[in-house]
Motif scaffolding. Sequence first.
Motif, PDB file in Angstrom:
ATOM      1  N   THR B 119       0.871  -1.161   0.000  1.00  0.00           N
ATOM      2  CA  THR B 119       0.000   0.000   0.000  1.00  0.00           C
ATOM      3  C   THR B 119       0.907   1.209   0.000  1.00  0.00           C
ATOM      4  O   THR B 119       1.837   1.302   0.802  1.00  0.00           O
ATOM      5  CB  THR B 119      -0.915   0.045   1.240  1.00  0.00           C
ATOM      6  OG1 THR B 119      -0.297  -0.706   2.266  1.00  0.00           O
ATOM      7  CG2 THR B 119      -2.275  -0.516   0.944  1.00  0.00           C
ATOM      8  N   GLU B 120       0.641   2.093  -0.920  1.00  0.00           N
ATOM      9  CA  GLU B 120       1.446   3.299  -1.087  1.00  0.00           C
ATOM     10  C   GLU B 120       2.930   2.977  -1.149  1.00  0.00           C
ATOM     11  O   GLU B 120       3.760   3.598  -0.488  1.00  0.00           O
ATOM     12  CB  GLU B 120       1.164   4.305   0.038  1.00  0.00           C
ATOM     13  CG  GLU B 120      -0.228   4.905  -0.088  1.00  0.00           C
ATOM     14  CD  GLU B 120      -0.683   5.536   1.222  1.00  0.00           C
ATOM     15  OE1 GLU B 120       0.171   5.708   2.106  1.00  0.00           O
ATOM     16  OE2 GLU B 120      -1.878   5.823   1.332  1.00  0.00           O
ATOM     17  N   ASP B 124       2.804  -4.312   2.892  1.00  0.00           N
ATOM     18  CA  ASP B 124       1.739  -4.256   3.883  1.00  0.00           C
ATOM     19  C   ASP B 124       1.441  -5.674   4.351  1.00  0.00           C
ATOM     20  O   ASP B 124       0.866  -6.478   3.625  1.00  0.00           O
ATOM     21  CB  ASP B 124       0.499  -3.627   3.233  1.00  0.00           C
ATOM     22  CG  ASP B 124      -0.636  -3.484   4.225  1.00  0.00           C
ATOM     23  OD1 ASP B 124      -0.597  -4.149   5.281  1.00  0.00           O
ATOM     24  OD2 ASP B 124      -1.550  -2.703   3.933  1.00  0.00           O
ATOM     25  N   LYS B 127      -2.185  -6.855   4.161  1.00  0.00           N
ATOM     26  CA  LYS B 127      -2.628  -7.091   2.799  1.00  0.00           C
ATOM     27  C   LYS B 127      -2.083  -8.443   2.321  1.00  0.00           C
ATOM     28  O   LYS B 127      -2.773  -9.217   1.671  1.00  0.00           O
ATOM     29  CB  LYS B 127      -2.097  -5.968   1.910  1.00  0.00           C
ATOM     30  CG  LYS B 127      -2.925  -5.728   0.675  1.00  0.00           C
ATOM     31  CD  LYS B 127      -2.555  -4.388   0.084  1.00  0.00           C
ATOM     32  CE  LYS B 127      -3.151  -4.207  -1.297  1.00  0.00           C
ATOM     33  NZ  LYS B 127      -2.630  -3.023  -1.963  1.00  0.00           N
TER      34      LYS B 127
END
Lengths: 215, 626
Positions: B119-120, B124, B127
């Motif tokens: 993420t970004e 993560d 995730k």
Amino acid sequence: METYLTEEERLEALQRWWKENRQSLILGVLLGVALIIGWNMWQGNVRSQNEQASNLYLQMLKASETKQTEPAIKLGERVIATYPSSAYADYARLLLAKLKVDSNDLPGAKAVLEETLAKTKDENFKHIARLRLAQVMLASGETGPALSLLEPLTAEQMGKFAGLYQELKGDLYAAANRPDEARRAYEAAKEFGEASPLLELKLNDLPAAPKPAGS
Amino acid sequence: MLQAIRDRAQGIFAWVMLILVGVPFALWGIQNYLDSGKEQPLAVVGDRDIFEREVNQAYQQSLANLVGLAEVDDRQLKHEALERLIREEIIAQNAEVKDLAVSDSAVRDFIQTLPYFQTEGKFDKEKYNIMLSSQGLSSAQFVAQVRRALLMEQYQRGLLDSAFVTPNQIASLFRLRNQEREVEYLKIPLKKSARTISDAEIEDYYRKHLQAYQNPERVSIEYIAVRLDDIAKETQVTEDDLRNLYEEQKSGFASEERRKVSHILVAVDSEGGEAAEQAALAKINQIQDRLAKGEDFAKVAKETSDDPISAQNGGDLGFITKGAMEQNFADAAFALKQGELSKPVKTSFGYHLIKVTELSPAKVKPFEEVKDELLKTFQRNAAENKFYEQGQTLTELSYEHPDSLEPAAKALNLKIESTGYFTREAGDGIAAESTVRAAVFSEDVLNGRNSDPVELGSEKAVVLRIKDHQPASDKPLAEVKEDIVGKLRAEDARQETRKQAEELLRQAQQGAPLTGLAKEHGMQVSKESNLRRDEKNVSPVLTNAVFKAARPSAEQPVISTVELENGDQVVFKLIAVKDGASQGDPKEADAARQFLAKNAAQREFSSFVAQLRELADVYVKPEAEN
């Protein structure tokens, strides 16, 4: 054979047996445990050696990929020196040869490939090394020695590499001004499929064949 | 010995021995029983089984890659999928034998760079876990898969990345590709033939080429079709049915209450603590005062709101539903009357002043408005069951009475329809469907029986039988006579032209110059001093032939003929071969190097794998072969 009559006798015999043999038994068990531990450590050691070789080789690949030829060559030499018996030494040598060819060091490439051919234990690697070695020799004008490297191979030995071998032999014959043999080799290469995009052009570039008798 | 064991097989000691020996034997046996129901592998590579489902998975993948391309041969594709799996397995096993290794940290680094788990731009963990569990994989399994993939990559790159091209090879590429050839040639135009051709000759040709003069096999069919649409239209519906359906589906016709709102936001700096909170509150109170004094909401919003997008529109957020906003905001907004201004409301963004500018109350579309829609739904639902039933009846009756469609048509009260003639390859109407044609030209149907039901989409089922069958037949001679005469004359013309070309070639080879020959026959000699492989102004057939010709030498000139596409013959003499410059400009040389290196690498690698495959211990189930 002995037969025991009562429970006590049996027990006694067991105790006696234990007294006589306990030393060797305990020793045996300890030895076994030591062996298992040793084996595991050895395995772990081999694995970690391989992993280190792998990491070093991957660094070399990365350097080669980003065109940092000098560092890549250094890394390759380190792989070969530090892990001479691992498969990574073979890989490093092959890549080293490429780096040397790319920096126009044909004698250097030749030496590395000869070493690969001599040292690798993998038959298929030998084929690759031999093919590349002969290619380098062709580039430096040593068609004779290159041919004597390839000519002794039988069809069975060439196996699935036959197409590559035959085309290269054709190139060598053509360079040595032996067009008829070159044509035969090229024709043979064509039959094995997987022809290079230049094969047809090379074949058509040969001087005319002598008229076949009777036509 | 056995006696001794039996003698000792008493007492605890013996029992312990028995159990120790017996347990493994017992379990050994069980395994065999458990195994018996297991699926058989399609192939075995070394000690690894490859099962049908794996092949199917690989096949589905390649199918997905081929979507939209030309029709694919299923068997071929499946076979290739199996071969690919075998090759991959061989490579993986070979990598293992070679003791190639990938360290844990290398695996971890690789996984962390995969964008699916980021993420970004950052790995993560959550995730990662979610993605894995959605795939039904444990982390250990996934790591093992990645490790295997990395090993195989190493193995391949070891060969592919080390392939090289010598300067010699690049030079010979340029030399050959940019080669120019000097050639002179004369063209013999295709002769015309007006020879009268005897009937016997025509008939002879006709007999020999009957295959080419065929009327194709044709059939016409009759059929019964059960159509969902037809059934739906006939379905009787009462007003009550629709009312009931309306009540059932009412929620589907309802729209939620919506309000058009404007707001002014004073953002609270989340790191500013209590002080920032107080500052924001003070500011919003100020704004509230200004509005209370009658200043225009839109103007104030534009000036002061920290929500830049809505500020430009005078704070307008458009219509919102209650569920779409944060709880506090929604509660406040839906408690206001139209035009009323809220007190400051706190949300996670900061403080808001909210104003409702328009109301759109919840409403349910009235029955009359959706009646048509309901009718369609109702008919369709009802028809689906009936469609299924009728399909069953059709199947049963057409099977019970294989020689006629009448009973099924009568029972279902359907018309027997029919088509015109069509062939295996093409047809109109219902015969345009390839599944229909396949059914028609099946053995049973050609023999006069009813077909099995053919489903056309999910809304139409058809049973058909042959009405008339015209086997392939020879076209009558009279019909094709013209064509045959034309063909024979064309062949004559070609022959004649060819004969002259051979004669000229013979003379040229004996030393007659082409110019002399041309003059003698009233032809032109053309000359190309620098013919290139990609020359546009010369027929490609000729260029090809010239470049296929061997290199000439002083004692052995190269003269040859070639037939052009239009039947013209060319006699050409290759005078010289001029090699291309062996060095292109550096950019071109680099492109050539890359092209050749890639090509060499691929050929080496595929030979390498083929050789491994040849020598590996691979068993392929006979029926999976080919």
